[in-house]
Design an enzyme around this catalytic site. Sequence first.
Site, PDB file in Angstrom:
ATOM      1  N   ARG A  18      40.984  14.147   4.784  1.00 38.99           N
ATOM      2  CA  ARG A  18      41.501  13.001   5.548  1.00 38.99           C
ATOM      3  C   ARG A  18      42.263  12.018   4.659  1.00 38.99           C
ATOM      4  O   ARG A  18      43.338  11.543   5.055  1.00 38.99           O
ATOM      5  CB  ARG A  18      40.354  12.305   6.286  1.00 38.99           C
ATOM      6  CG  ARG A  18      39.825  13.101   7.472  1.00 38.99           C
ATOM      7  CD  ARG A  18      38.663  12.399   8.145  1.00 38.99           C
ATOM      8  NE  ARG A  18      37.572  12.178   7.207  1.00 38.99           N
ATOM      9  CZ  ARG A  18      36.605  11.280   7.366  1.00 38.99           C
ATOM     10  NH1 ARG A  18      36.616  10.493   8.439  1.00 38.99           N
ATOM     11  NH2 ARG A  18      35.649  11.155   6.475  1.00 38.99           N
ATOM     12  N   ASN A  36      37.208  13.269  11.596  1.00 38.69           N
ATOM     13  CA  ASN A  36      36.399  14.492  11.620  1.00 38.69           C
ATOM     14  C   ASN A  36      35.767  14.650  12.991  1.00 38.69           C
ATOM     15  O   ASN A  36      35.379  13.666  13.631  1.00 38.69           O
ATOM     16  CB  ASN A  36      35.252  14.415  10.599  1.00 38.69           C
ATOM     17  CG  ASN A  36      35.714  14.645   9.172  1.00 38.69           C
ATOM     18  OD1 ASN A  36      36.787  15.168   8.939  1.00 38.69           O
ATOM     19  ND2 ASN A  36      34.880  14.255   8.216  1.00 38.69           N
TER      20      ASN A  36
END
Length: 810
Positions: A18, A36
Amino acid sequence: MPGKAIRARGVVQGVGFRPAIWHLAREFGLAGSVWNDAEGVMIHVYGDAAALEGFAAVIPKQLPALARLDTLEITDLTGEAAHSEFRIVASQSGRAETAIAADAATCPACLAEIADPSNRRHRYPFTNCTHCGPRLSIVKRVPYDRCHTSMAAFTMCSECQREYDDPADRRFHAQANCCPVCGPRLWLEAAIVPTPSQGMQPEPLGGSGRWSVQDAVPTRSVGTMSSMNGIIHQTADLMRQGYIVAIKGLGGFHLACDANNTRAADELRRRKRRYSKPFALMARDVDTIRHYAAINDLELIALQSTAAPIVLLQATGEQLAQGIAPGDDKLGFMLPYTPLHALLLAELGAPIVLTSGNVSDEPQCISNDEAREKLVGIADFLLLHDRAIVNRLDDSVARLMAGEIRLLRRARGYAPEALTLPKGFESAAPVLAMGAELKNSFCLLKNGQALVSQHIGDLENAAVQQDYRHTIALYRQLHAFTPSCLAIDSHDGYLSNQYGRQLAAETGLQVVSVQHHHAHLAACLAEHGVDLDAPPVLAAIFDGLGLGENGELWGGEFLLGDYREYTRLGHFQPIALPGGAQAMREPWRNTYAQLRHYFDWQILQRDYADLDIMPLLAGKPLATLDTMLTKNLNSPLSSSCGRWFDAFAAALGLHAERVDYEGQAAIALEVLATPLFVEEQAYLESWNMERSGDFLVLSWRGLWQAVLDDLTRGTDKASIAARIHHTLGAATVDVLNRLSSQTGADSIVLSGGVFQNRLLLEAVSEQLRQHGKTVLSPQRYPMNDGGLALGQAMAAARSVSRGATLLVDQ
């Protein structure tokens, strides 16, 4: 403003994925968010069309070190961005679909920090970041967030929290992030704390000094970084003096001692009841290893990889303690893969033994209390910490053979990395494959991927069975996995088979029984990405034992097959195993059975009376064995190549009476043959290919005659061992070439535990390629039974997906 929804699947959680997306989005001037969830990572991104296209194209090219991208699915978004910047948002729950990363060796950046006196993590033994550290060993469920790991017990301090919250920091959402202020603690205990009357206990096993346990830390020491530094220094000092220390590592406990101290190594063997099997070693750096073993470029890459496996290296140069690898010419070295190991090895300088923290054949201890209970009497001291190990992980083992690094044991650093299935298996039904009896691992087949567990061990041990059942349940929970069928080995006596049938009875699931050697074949095809509809391949599957058809015991097999079916085309001459399982432990039994099969024993005794093997056999209860063989009492016929090796090893005086671990005699024969292998060649015309019904049978009377004659002439046994290896290789190639002409198949699989013999694998592979054949042999998954579950899953998925009933038990 146009937008795109981008779904990333693969190893994309807990690996800095990320933050990498955040950085890329900022570079392209895009708005949106990334988070997520149970399927992986979801990206919603907005901007002009060219920027969106460039952003999506560069994602696969700039992955973090531990990430693996399996798919990137892009769809259009309607509406506008909720905000003008790009953000990382909280994880979302749901049905688990994403992969969990494998534990990774400490990265260079973290190693630099623990070596830097000005850094707040200087010499902190639990330093990690998104590029390294614990993953599978600490996770309890997905998504991989701190609250779902054993690190939930540690509340981050303000500095660690700041790092965790900053997308520009390499510890952004590093779930195991910690420091000396807020993280796990280290302490040292005496394994048995002495009473005052015991005085200075335990006595050192080596060295000139004495150590009073009152100088150690008998109970938990918490607080200052200096106390942990002192503990590491004390531990190194204890090991220099010859003590044995149990060290809590990443995926379990290890037993450690000075690898240059023969007395300590011998005492560790005695206490652990591991009398012959080589010990694993750890050295502080590659230069240290080079003092003891040769390292080529591929071996160096493996040693320094994030997986940091034990790599079997050719021993050269300086000698370690005599008891490290008795009778072997290889040393199994690994480099420090945690900061604790790095700090300890920096203190010691010299290599250490680092073997599994258990009594032989039991699982590694993983909890402090378990270590206190089970390792007392083996370890003198326990080096403990308070970060819980959730999932047990043995060290992986690799060896360079036939130009590739090949895994012999797949665990820490590799599991639970998923294998993307070949073309044709995209919609395969979910399968739970139970694996084998020895070297067990199991496999989950789901959503076009195969997820093979870490090495579990030999199920003959009750504690390993318990761990096996626990780990299956944990994997099913982690991956929200509900199988549509269970795949088992066809041997009803296997405990994995029995547990599979028990689960089937409890759940009403279908059971698919997969023949042992077919599973080896299918596993190799899957690893190499062979398509579902590819033509059948030839295979030589050589191992110790597997149940064949009609109750026969196979182990030297020539097959033609694909994922769904196989045909047995040839095999070694079946020879009785006098005493059944006892013949696997006492190689002389196989020698006698082979000689008795091919020759008149009375004449043999007369003509070769001076050979060392003859008086040894004469001292055995041969009359009883003859009765067993004549009446077929506990003497099943077997085409086993493993027992073939045992028979020849015993004839040359190698572990004839008894082996202490599986493959010991065969390994000794390989070691004996290695120095002279390139100078020797096969015994000419020493094998026969005979037709027996539909099968081509490979028999060995001529080879036995040549070996006995060489022994009579006093030929160097190393030369004989080399010639035996060459003969097996040449005979194997001869059979495969004949079968290739017969079937038209030019792709050939070489698998089964016997092909862990480097001389055999390389000789057969090279000769087949010279004949224009394509050779496939396992690399990423063990060619021994540790890779069997993958093949079971593939064969079962093929059978179920095509509606086959031939192999299915109703």
